[in-house]
Motif scaffolding. Structure first.
Motif, mmCIF file in Angstrom:
data_model
loop_
_atom_site.group_PDB
_atom_site.id
_atom_site.type_symbol
_atom_site.label_atom_id
_atom_site.label_comp_id
_atom_site.label_asym_id
_atom_site.label_seq_id
_atom_site.Cartn_x
_atom_site.Cartn_y
_atom_site.Cartn_z
ATOM 1 N N VAL A 110 19.344 -17.335 21.915
ATOM 2 C CA VAL A 110 20.013 -18.182 22.905
ATOM 3 C C VAL A 110 19.683 -19.632 22.557
ATOM 4 O O VAL A 110 18.525 -19.950 22.280
ATOM 5 C CB VAL A 110 19.503 -17.853 24.331
ATOM 6 C CG1 VAL A 110 20.011 -18.869 25.341
ATOM 7 C CG2 VAL A 110 19.914 -16.446 24.734
ATOM 8 N N ALA A 111 20.717 -20.487 22.548
ATOM 9 C CA ALA A 111 20.479 -21.898 22.240
ATOM 10 C C ALA A 111 19.644 -22.523 23.352
ATOM 11 O O ALA A 111 19.806 -22.173 24.529
ATOM 12 C CB ALA A 111 21.811 -22.628 22.093
ATOM 13 N N PRO A 112 18.717 -23.456 22.992
ATOM 14 C CA PRO A 112 17.772 -23.996 23.972
ATOM 15 C C PRO A 112 18.437 -24.735 25.144
ATOM 16 O O PRO A 112 17.810 -24.910 26.184
ATOM 17 C CB PRO A 112 16.919 -24.965 23.152
ATOM 18 C CG PRO A 112 17.146 -24.606 21.733
ATOM 19 C CD PRO A 112 18.489 -23.959 21.639
ATOM 20 N N ASP A 113 19.700 -25.122 24.997
ATOM 21 C CA ASP A 113 20.342 -25.873 26.078
ATOM 22 C C ASP A 113 21.057 -24.959 27.074
ATOM 23 O O ASP A 113 21.998 -25.371 27.748
ATOM 24 C CB ASP A 113 21.339 -26.877 25.489
ATOM 25 C CG ASP A 113 22.483 -26.179 24.753
ATOM 26 O OD1 ASP A 113 22.313 -24.985 24.411
ATOM 27 O OD2 ASP A 113 23.528 -26.800 24.530
ATOM 28 N N TRP A 114 20.579 -23.696 27.210
ATOM 29 C CA TRP A 114 21.313 -22.728 28.045
ATOM 30 C C TRP A 114 21.446 -23.158 29.496
ATOM 31 O O TRP A 114 22.461 -22.926 30.132
ATOM 32 C CB TRP A 114 20.701 -21.330 27.942
ATOM 33 C CG TRP A 114 19.267 -21.221 28.379
ATOM 34 C CD1 TRP A 114 18.165 -21.503 27.623
ATOM 35 C CD2 TRP A 114 18.778 -20.800 29.647
ATOM 36 N NE1 TRP A 114 17.017 -21.290 28.342
ATOM 37 C CE2 TRP A 114 17.364 -20.849 29.593
ATOM 38 C CE3 TRP A 114 19.382 -20.383 30.834
ATOM 39 C CZ2 TRP A 114 16.555 -20.505 30.670
ATOM 40 C CZ3 TRP A 114 18.580 -20.035 31.906
ATOM 41 C CH2 TRP A 114 17.184 -20.103 31.821
ATOM 42 N N THR A 118 24.988 -23.830 31.779
ATOM 43 C CA THR A 118 25.332 -23.019 32.945
ATOM 44 C C THR A 118 24.984 -23.789 34.208
ATOM 45 O O THR A 118 23.957 -23.537 34.861
ATOM 46 C CB THR A 118 24.586 -21.671 32.898
ATOM 47 O OG1 THR A 118 24.808 -21.087 31.637
ATOM 48 C CG2 THR A 118 25.094 -20.722 33.970
ATOM 49 N N GLY A 119 25.823 -24.759 34.514
ATOM 50 C CA GLY A 119 25.692 -25.499 35.765
ATOM 51 C C GLY A 119 24.417 -26.315 35.883
ATOM 52 O O GLY A 119 24.039 -26.713 36.977
ATOM 53 N N GLY A 120 23.713 -26.543 34.782
ATOM 54 C CA GLY A 120 22.514 -27.373 34.821
ATOM 55 C C GLY A 120 21.256 -26.610 35.194
ATOM 56 O O GLY A 120 20.154 -27.010 34.848
ATOM 57 N N THR A 121 21.394 -25.478 35.902
ATOM 58 C CA THR A 121 20.198 -24.738 36.322
ATOM 59 C C THR A 121 20.057 -23.421 35.576
ATOM 60 O O THR A 121 18.983 -22.819 35.563
ATOM 61 C CB THR A 121 20.267 -24.404 37.825
ATOM 62 O OG1 THR A 121 21.471 -23.664 38.055
ATOM 63 C CG2 THR A 121 20.270 -25.659 38.661
ATOM 64 N N LEU A 271 30.983 -15.671 36.959
ATOM 65 C CA LEU A 271 29.885 -15.420 37.888
ATOM 66 C C LEU A 271 29.562 -16.658 38.714
ATOM 67 O O LEU A 271 29.146 -16.569 39.865
ATOM 68 C CB LEU A 271 28.646 -14.953 37.128
ATOM 69 C CG LEU A 271 28.663 -13.495 36.668
ATOM 70 C CD1 LEU A 271 27.553 -13.237 35.660
ATOM 71 C CD2 LEU A 271 28.509 -12.556 37.849
ATOM 72 N N ARG A 272 29.742 -17.835 38.099
ATOM 73 C CA ARG A 272 29.454 -19.080 38.802
ATOM 74 C C ARG A 272 30.620 -19.540 39.668
ATOM 75 O O ARG A 272 30.467 -20.457 40.479
ATOM 76 C CB ARG A 272 29.132 -20.185 37.781
ATOM 77 C CG ARG A 272 27.865 -19.954 36.994
ATOM 78 C CD ARG A 272 26.648 -20.379 37.742
ATOM 79 N NE ARG A 272 26.702 -21.780 38.141
ATOM 80 C CZ ARG A 272 25.643 -22.513 38.423
ATOM 81 N NH1 ARG A 272 24.442 -21.998 38.348
ATOM 82 N NH2 ARG A 272 25.771 -23.773 38.799
#
Lengths: 345, 277
Positions: A110-114, A118-121, A271-272
């Motif tokens: 998973v890329a570190p900026d996950w 996904t909505g920042g959180t 989902l979001r």
């Protein structure tokens, strides 16, 4: 003998159904066209299988004109994270702990900026650690301290095998006032009354439903799922408890390798979305963002004044400090006997 | 059988048997040993993990419950075998079939059955609770599930030996004025001893490793009701391979040591009474 045989047969069938469910489950038939593989922890199973996946398939068909098959596997959070790092090629991961998702980051899956993506959180939803009690709350349990009263029998899963159990004990620990010593003592009083530590959160609640114990520490969301299935018991939200974060992410390396990035991102976005969040709420999840309190929804109790894992420095700090083998503060409480606890009081 | 020069056929049979044993049994055992030796921290870390109070308590609980179960099943299994071999009665065929069931039932189901039976939703569980007795989530529950899981070992080992023993010997002893009890202990039991001993040992080692039923009925509280196999499971799940391997190896070593010891004993006895083994 025939009755016994029938009973046995029923148990075997029940078990194999249960076991079948934990494996990879094909939601739909044909394998042509688009496919998506989801690796999730065990709590969202009902929400996904009964509501989210069918709705997502419909949305995907509207948007792309194509059918999509979603296969989801459900395991304990830690076990699922391990399965994915060891080669279970899920396109999307939904886990119970940040630190389990971080394992996927560490394995370069998973890329570190996950979170940012996904909505920042990085959250799918939230829930609360609550106390399930018998109908009508006959023992008058309202707060964590009540679980430490003499004679109260408590269920909570084993934190060595269940991420959910770590949230449960964090809730007891974090809600206690005072310094580290008095927080440990509060956990110790509850732990001394624990009669069963099942392997996983769901199993623990099933034991409770079998009539074992006076109270079970569990997720609010699990109680809602049980209620949907027709099981009747109450729950209380302690005045101070922990907010459970449910992180999710596209497993970038696998999704790219399978050429399924678009579908993976669409699933996460679904989902979001308003629709996805509403479906999750039907199964007891609180919203990923915005206020936790849901005053307009009679299905949810007041959330009180909960704290988050971030208030304790996040799981990167909590996991080693509280749950490390041998040295962790809560590990030490768990591995001491009742007599040790009494001696240190 | 004379130890003549083996033919090619007999030789290849041996190779197949030993090779199969090697791949199916010895190789996985080597993997456990290897994981202890080469794991993070090596032997030191493994020993350290075993030294923890939780690990020691888990091992002790596992050993003593297994001993109790082995002894109970040695007596009850021999008794059951005796009844099956010496008497005819209504329902014997059913009893005979039921004895093997514990081997056929997944151990997890065994655990579930006990939880249902002795749990608070059933009459038995309610009666026990009313008298303040707790079988589940206590060592008693562990023993109950182990008794169930290991029951067939002694019965099935002793029964054929009993069938082989000539009833004439017992009748002769009785005719000579021996009491039934004395006949059993002085005539029958000596012939049964090797079978009972081996089967009791198997019961013990099987009980030592039982996981599926115990994890359901035990409660799994560290230093109270956490057994060694459940400890191993917890160690694996929480990413402590050294502790898991070390405890596994210890369980294997205890079992292997006992099996070798009893094997030596039975061989020595057999030699003493002039039987070639």
């Amino acid at each position: 003998v025939r009755g016994l045989a029938r009973g046995l047969f029923a148990s075997v069938v029940l078990l194999s159904v249960g076991a079948g469910g934990t494996g990879c489950r094909a939601a739909q038939a044909e394998d042509t066209g688009d496919t998506l593989i989801v690796g999730a922890y065990s709590a969202p199973r009902e929400a996904f299988e009964e509501a989210v996946i069918p709705a997502f398939r419909a949305a995907w068909r509207r948007q792309t004109g194509r059918d999509i098959v979603v296969r989801a596997s459900y395991l304990g959070s830690g076990a699922q994270a391990r399965a994915i790092t060891q080669g279970f090629e899920a396109d999307v991961a939904v886990l119970a702990l940040d630190s389990d998702l971080d394992k996927l980051v560490k394995a370069s899956l998973v890329a570190p900026d996950w979170r940012a993506r996904t909505g920042g959180t990085g959250l799918m939803a939230r829930s609360l650690v609550v106390i399930a009690v018998r109908s009508g709350n006959p023992k008058g349990i309202a707060d964590w301290a009540d679980l430490g009263r003499p004679g109260i029998e408590v269920l909570t899963p084993n934190p060595r095998t269940s991420g959910g159990a770590m949230w449960n004990l964090l809730a007891v620990y974090g809600a206690a006032s005072g310094d580290l010593k008095s927080k440990s003592a509060a956990v110790a009083r509850v732990v001394d009354n624990v009669i069963v530590m099942d392997k996983a959160a769901r199993e623990s609640l099933v034991s409770f439903e079998r009539g074992i114990g006076d109270a079970a520490i569990t997720y609010e969301q699990e109680v809602h799922v049980a209620r949907r299935a027709g099981r009747r018991y109450d729950y209380v939200v302690p005045p101070v408890t922990a907010v459970i974060d449910v992180p999710m992410a596209t497993v970038d390396r696998y999704a790219d390798a399978h050429g399924r990035r678009a579908a993976a991102e669409a699933f996460v976005a679904f989902l979001r979305s308003r629709q996805g969040q509403a479906l999750l709420r039907d199964f007891g999840f609180r919203p990923a963002t915005g206020p936790l309190e849901l005053p307009g929804d009679a299905r949810f109790l007041a959330a009180g004044h909960p704290f988050t894992a971030a208030d304790f420095g996040g799981w990167k700090k909590i996991a080693p400090e509280l749950f490390a083998p041998v040295t962790g503060t809560i590990t030490r409480v768990l591995e001491a006997t009742r007599e040790d606890h009494e001696a240190s009081r | 059988v004379k130890a003549a020069r083996p033919t090619a056929g007999a030789l290849s049979l041996r190779v197949v048997a030993v090779g199969f044993l090697g791949v199916m049994v010895a190789l996985p055992l080597c993997a456990v040993v290897g994981s202890v030796l080469t794991g993070p921290g090596g032997v030191g870390a493994a020993l350290h993990a075993l030294g923890s109070r939780t690990a020691r308590a888990a091992l002790w609980l596992t050993v003593w419950t297994a001993v109790v179960v082995a002894l109970v099943n040695a007596v009850m299994g021999t008794l059951t075998a005796w009844v099956l071999a010496r008497y005819r009665f209504f329902g014997k065929a059913i009893l005979n079939a039921v004895i093997d069931l514990p081997f056929a039932i997944p151990t997890l189901v065994t655990g579930l059955m006990l939880v249902v039976l002795y749990g608070p939703q059933q009459v038995i569980g309610q009666v026990l609770a009313a008298h303040g007795l707790r079988l589940l989530f206590a060592p008693a529950g562990i023993i109950l599930s182990l008794l169930f899981v290991t029951f067939p070992f002694v019965v099935r080992a002793v029964e054929p030996v009993l069938m082989d023993i000539d009833v004439d010997q017992e009748e002769a002893a009785t005719t000579l004025g021996s009491s039934p009890l004395r006949t059993f202990f002085q005539v029958v039991l000596p012939a049964l001893r090797p079978a009972v001993l081996t089967a009791t040992l198997l019961t013990f080692t099987r009980a030592l490793g039982e996981f599926g039923s115990v994890v359901v009925v035990a409660g799994n509280i560290p230093r109270r009701t956490l057994t060694a196999p459940v400890y191993v499971f917890g160690a694996i799940e929480s990413g402590e391979p050294a502790a898991a391997s070390a405890m596994s190896l210890l369980l294997v070593a205890v079992s292997a040591g006992l099996i070798l010891a009893v094997d030596r004993y039975t061989r020595a006895r057999a030699r003493a009474i002039g039987v070639r083994v």
